[in-house]
Design a protein around this motif. Sequence first.
Motif: not given
Length: 281
Positions: A71-78, A247-250
């Motif tokens: 989720y971190l790897t695919r996150s919008e911010r990343m 997504a990372v948290l929720e």
Amino acid sequence: MKLNPEQIKSYNNDGYLVIKKFCSPAEIKKLYDVALKDDAMSKNALDLNDQAGKKTRLSLWFKPGNDVFGYLTRSERMVSSVAQLLNGDAPVCHFHSKLMQKEPKIGGAWEWHQDYGYWYKNQFMFPDQLISVMVALTPANKENGCLQVIKGSHKLGRVNHGFAGEQVGADIVMVENALKTMDLVYCELEAGDALIFHSNLLHRSEANLSDHPRWSIISCYSLQSNLAYNETSTSWKTPIEVVPDRAVLEWDAESLSNADFLKKENDPALKETGWENDLKV
């Protein structure tokens, strides 16, 4: 996340960019807890000896999944940050991610190298279309072996690499010349900070001789237009399915046991081609 023109200029000039508080304390706590407790990480960890015989430990996987690191790897911010810095028309793809585990007192050094010194053997065509994002899971400082970079060294192009212990290291003559010409920077980070760097940036880290761990997650990205002719994984040419930052948290997360981890014997960078022995690293 929208990078400002000054940040983009800094990355292009220096070969790296630090973004403070890229992840929140709550996100870092969740990521670090999973890194410690999910036994898939330890079962699939690779130990690589540095030149002094100390072990550097990492777990590396390719396809970003529905686990918390995926989720971190695919996150919008990343993905947004990477897309702005790679500045191309092709979709962003995920090459691989790795959990770096430098334990207190025993965590080994990483010798001077460029990431493209490794990935050249994967036969990626365009180093300017490759980038890494390191997110600190614990504080990184001089005492526990934070990353050191040679500012602007990405402009050298690829430097020849040979073997340094079980690692791949850059031609030491070129490294010494670069250190005479450009600034050495210690990239000290707080947990949650991100360091983004070019595939040709020369970097290293000392062994961790402190009482504190230095753990980080490094996600490496490429544009789909960047062909790799000696890479058997497929994530490098598959556009990322972006997820919202929350997504990372929720979101419910799977175990990392579903990840396609790299086996040491399958890494092209660790295979001899013959010319490595001619270099002093």
